[in-house]
Design a protein around this motif. Structure first.
Motif, mmCIF file in Angstrom:
data_model
loop_
_atom_site.group_PDB
_atom_site.id
_atom_site.type_symbol
_atom_site.label_atom_id
_atom_site.label_comp_id
_atom_site.label_asym_id
_atom_site.label_seq_id
_atom_site.Cartn_x
_atom_site.Cartn_y
_atom_site.Cartn_z
ATOM 1 N N LEU A 1 -7.181 5.510 3.531
ATOM 2 C CA LEU A 1 -7.566 4.698 4.639
ATOM 3 C C LEU A 1 -7.730 5.647 5.613
ATOM 4 O O LEU A 1 -8.921 5.527 6.586
ATOM 5 C CB LEU A 1 -6.479 3.758 4.833
ATOM 6 N N GLU A 2 -6.684 6.575 5.718
ATOM 7 C CA GLU A 2 -6.951 7.691 6.736
ATOM 8 C C GLU A 2 -8.212 8.564 6.697
ATOM 9 O O GLU A 2 -8.990 8.655 7.906
ATOM 10 C CB GLU A 2 -5.957 8.759 6.622
ATOM 11 N N GLN A 3 -8.518 8.694 5.743
ATOM 12 C CA GLN A 3 -9.990 9.446 5.665
ATOM 13 C C GLN A 3 -11.144 8.711 6.012
ATOM 14 O O GLN A 3 -12.202 9.234 6.210
ATOM 15 C CB GLN A 3 -9.954 9.891 4.097
ATOM 16 N N LEU A 4 -11.049 7.256 5.855
ATOM 17 C CA LEU A 4 -12.096 6.452 6.486
ATOM 18 C C LEU A 4 -11.755 6.096 7.783
ATOM 19 O O LEU A 4 -12.634 5.338 8.638
ATOM 20 C CB LEU A 4 -11.969 5.116 5.669
ATOM 21 N N GLY A 5 -10.817 6.721 8.362
ATOM 22 C CA GLY A 5 -10.675 6.608 9.955
ATOM 23 C C GLY A 5 -9.617 5.333 10.217
ATOM 24 O O GLY A 5 -9.513 5.065 11.471
ATOM 25 N N ILE A 6 -8.891 5.031 9.441
ATOM 26 C CA ILE A 6 -8.178 3.821 9.571
ATOM 27 C C ILE A 6 -6.618 4.464 9.522
ATOM 28 O O ILE A 6 -6.254 4.788 8.370
ATOM 29 C CB ILE A 6 -8.334 2.635 8.448
ATOM 30 N N ASP A 7 -5.927 4.102 10.646
ATOM 31 C CA ASP A 7 -4.491 4.327 10.576
ATOM 32 C C ASP A 7 -3.631 3.063 10.199
ATOM 33 O O ASP A 7 -3.544 2.287 11.197
ATOM 34 C CB ASP A 7 -4.118 4.903 12.203
ATOM 35 N N LEU A 8 -3.249 3.302 8.945
ATOM 36 C CA LEU A 8 -2.398 2.064 8.470
ATOM 37 C C LEU A 8 -1.232 1.901 9.211
ATOM 38 O O LEU A 8 -0.768 0.686 9.406
ATOM 39 C CB LEU A 8 -2.042 2.270 6.836
ATOM 40 N N GLU A 9 -0.483 2.973 9.775
ATOM 41 C CA GLU A 9 0.643 2.503 10.496
ATOM 42 C C GLU A 9 0.453 1.676 11.875
ATOM 43 O O GLU A 9 1.118 0.837 12.058
ATOM 44 C CB GLU A 9 1.647 3.900 10.696
ATOM 45 N N ARG A 10 -0.760 2.292 12.306
ATOM 46 C CA ARG A 10 -0.987 1.333 13.696
ATOM 47 C C ARG A 10 -1.384 0.033 13.304
ATOM 48 O O ARG A 10 -0.921 -0.997 13.954
ATOM 49 C CB ARG A 10 -2.199 2.313 14.249
ATOM 50 N N LEU B 1 1.013 -1.179 -0.114
ATOM 51 C CA LEU B 1 -0.142 -0.083 -0.045
ATOM 52 C C LEU B 1 0.886 1.215 0.046
ATOM 53 O O LEU B 1 1.571 1.451 0.997
ATOM 54 C CB LEU B 1 -0.799 0.116 1.223
ATOM 55 N N SER B 2 0.526 2.306 -1.067
ATOM 56 C CA SER B 2 1.262 3.422 -1.126
ATOM 57 C C SER B 2 0.962 4.435 -0.212
ATOM 58 O O SER B 2 0.017 4.335 0.652
ATOM 59 C CB SER B 2 1.282 4.086 -2.520
ATOM 60 N N ASP B 3 1.537 5.666 -0.091
ATOM 61 C CA ASP B 3 1.320 6.560 0.796
ATOM 62 C C ASP B 3 0.006 7.231 0.456
ATOM 63 O O ASP B 3 -1.075 7.695 1.277
ATOM 64 C CB ASP B 3 2.280 7.881 0.653
ATOM 65 N N ALA B 4 -0.365 7.183 -0.982
ATOM 66 C CA ALA B 4 -1.873 7.719 -1.425
ATOM 67 C C ALA B 4 -2.976 6.627 -0.801
ATOM 68 O O ALA B 4 -3.991 6.969 -0.362
ATOM 69 C CB ALA B 4 -1.935 7.452 -2.916
ATOM 70 N N ASP B 5 -2.542 5.241 -0.693
ATOM 71 C CA ASP B 5 -3.532 4.205 -0.127
ATOM 72 C C ASP B 5 -3.724 4.635 1.476
ATOM 73 O O ASP B 5 -4.720 4.772 1.808
ATOM 74 C CB ASP B 5 -2.966 3.067 -0.447
ATOM 75 N N LEU C 1 3.136 -8.299 6.850
ATOM 76 C CA LEU C 1 2.004 -7.931 5.625
ATOM 77 C C LEU C 1 2.769 -8.063 4.238
ATOM 78 O O LEU C 1 2.266 -8.578 3.372
ATOM 79 C CB LEU C 1 1.494 -6.671 5.803
ATOM 80 N N ALA C 2 4.305 -7.878 4.380
ATOM 81 C CA ALA C 2 4.929 -7.889 3.184
ATOM 82 C C ALA C 2 4.997 -9.266 2.760
ATOM 83 O O ALA C 2 4.821 -9.758 1.518
ATOM 84 C CB ALA C 2 6.175 -7.271 3.134
ATOM 85 N N ASP C 3 5.394 -10.209 3.572
ATOM 86 C CA ASP C 3 5.592 -11.601 3.384
ATOM 87 C C ASP C 3 4.378 -12.271 3.009
ATOM 88 O O ASP C 3 4.244 -13.084 1.794
ATOM 89 C CB ASP C 3 6.040 -12.330 4.593
ATOM 90 N N VAL D 1 -0.097 -1.907 10.828
ATOM 91 C CA VAL D 1 0.903 -2.354 10.445
ATOM 92 C C VAL D 1 1.759 -2.619 11.760
ATOM 93 O O VAL D 1 2.210 -4.047 11.947
ATOM 94 C CB VAL D 1 1.895 -1.645 9.302
ATOM 95 N N GLU D 2 1.750 -2.087 12.494
ATOM 96 C CA GLU D 2 2.470 -2.184 13.996
ATOM 97 C C GLU D 2 1.879 -3.437 14.762
ATOM 98 O O GLU D 2 2.581 -4.181 15.222
ATOM 99 C CB GLU D 2 2.382 -1.031 14.755
ATOM 100 N N ARG D 3 0.282 -3.363 14.879
ATOM 101 C CA ARG D 3 -0.366 -4.244 15.523
ATOM 102 C C ARG D 3 -0.081 -5.554 14.730
ATOM 103 O O ARG D 3 0.111 -6.787 15.448
ATOM 104 C CB ARG D 3 -1.822 -3.958 15.634
ATOM 105 N N VAL D 4 0.053 -5.748 13.696
ATOM 106 C CA VAL D 4 0.201 -6.952 12.663
ATOM 107 C C VAL D 4 1.495 -7.526 13.064
ATOM 108 O O VAL D 4 1.723 -8.818 13.070
ATOM 109 C CB VAL D 4 -0.108 -6.957 11.221
#
Length: 186
Positions: free
Chosen positions: A80-89, A72-76, A103-105, A91-94
Motif C-alpha cells: 500500500l505504501e508503494q501506492l502512496g497509502i500510509d496504512l498506519e495513518r 493486513l500484514s507488514d507486506a500488505d 478495523l479488527a472488530d 488506521v489512526e484516523r479510523v
C-alpha cells in the motif's frame, strides 16, 4: 488423523483453543497454532522459533498489530505504501472516528460473537489446512508421526499474515526444512 500427532503436537493443538478463548474470538486460527507451538515444551519447533528471535510476547505484539490493521500484514502495508497509502495513518484516523481496534472488530465481524462465551472453538479453514498439511510435511520427511515441527512447517506454507510475519524474522519453509534436516543429521 489426530491419532498420528505426537503428545507435544496434540498439546499444542489443544492449547491453540486456549489462545482463541483468551483472545475472545470464536474460532481457532493460524496465529493461535503458532502461539501454542511457541508455548510447547522444548521441541524442535520451539527451538527454531526461539533461535530466530521469537517469543510469545513478541508474537502476540506482532499479531495484535496485524489485527489492529484489520488483518493486513507488514507486506500488505508495504504494498500500500508503494501506492502512496500510509496504512498506519489510515488506521489512526479510523480509530479516532470509531474507537481502538475498529478495523479488527470489523474484520472479525460475526466470528467474535457466536462462540465467544463457549469453551469449544471450531478451526478456521486456514487452521484446518495447516493441520492437514502437517500430515503431508511428516510424510515428505519420512516420519510416521506428526510433530510440532510438521505443524510449524505447515504454518509457514499457509498464505496470510502469520506466514508473512514469520518471514520478516527469516522463518520460511525452505529455511525451516534445512534447519530440521541439519538437526536430524547431527
Amino acid at each position: 488423523m489426530f491419532e498420528r500427532f505426537t503428545k507435544e503436537a496434540r498439546v499444542a493443538v489443544i492449547e491453540a483453543q486456549d489462545w482463541a478463548i483468551e483472545q475472545q474470538v470464536a474460532e481457532i486460527d493460524v496465529p493461535h497454532l503458532l502461539l501454542a507451538l511457541l508455548g510447547a515444551s522444548d521441541t524442535a519447533a520451539v527451538r527454531l522459533l526461539v533461535e530466530s528471535g521469537l517469543s510469545i510476547d513478541l508474537v502476540v505484539e506482532e499479531l495484535n498489530a496485524i489485527r489492529r490493521r484489520g488483518g493486513l500484514s507488514d507486506a500488505d502495508a508495504e504494498a500500500l505504501e508503494q501506492l502512496g497509502i500510509d496504512l498506519e495513518r489510515v488506521v489512526e484516523r479510523v480509530e479516532q472516528a470509531h474507537g481502538e481496534y475498529a478495523l479488527a472488530d470489523r474484520a472479525e465481524g460475526s466470528r467474535r460473537g457466536r462462540f465467544a462465551g463457549r469453551q469449544h472453538r471450531p478451526f478456521t479453514h486456514g487452521a484446518k489446512r495447516v493441520l492437514e498439511h502437517s500430515l503431508r510435511e511428516a510424510q515428505d520427511l519420512g516420519d510416521k508421526d506428526i510433530g510440532t515441527e510438521h505443524i510449524l512447517l505447515a504454518v509457514v506454507t499457509q498464505p496470510g499474515p502469520t506466514a508473512d510475519m514469520l518471514a520478516t524474522y527469516g522463518i520460511d519453509h525452505v529455511t525451516l526444512r534445512r534447519a530440521l534436516t541439519r538437526r536430524r543429521a547431527s
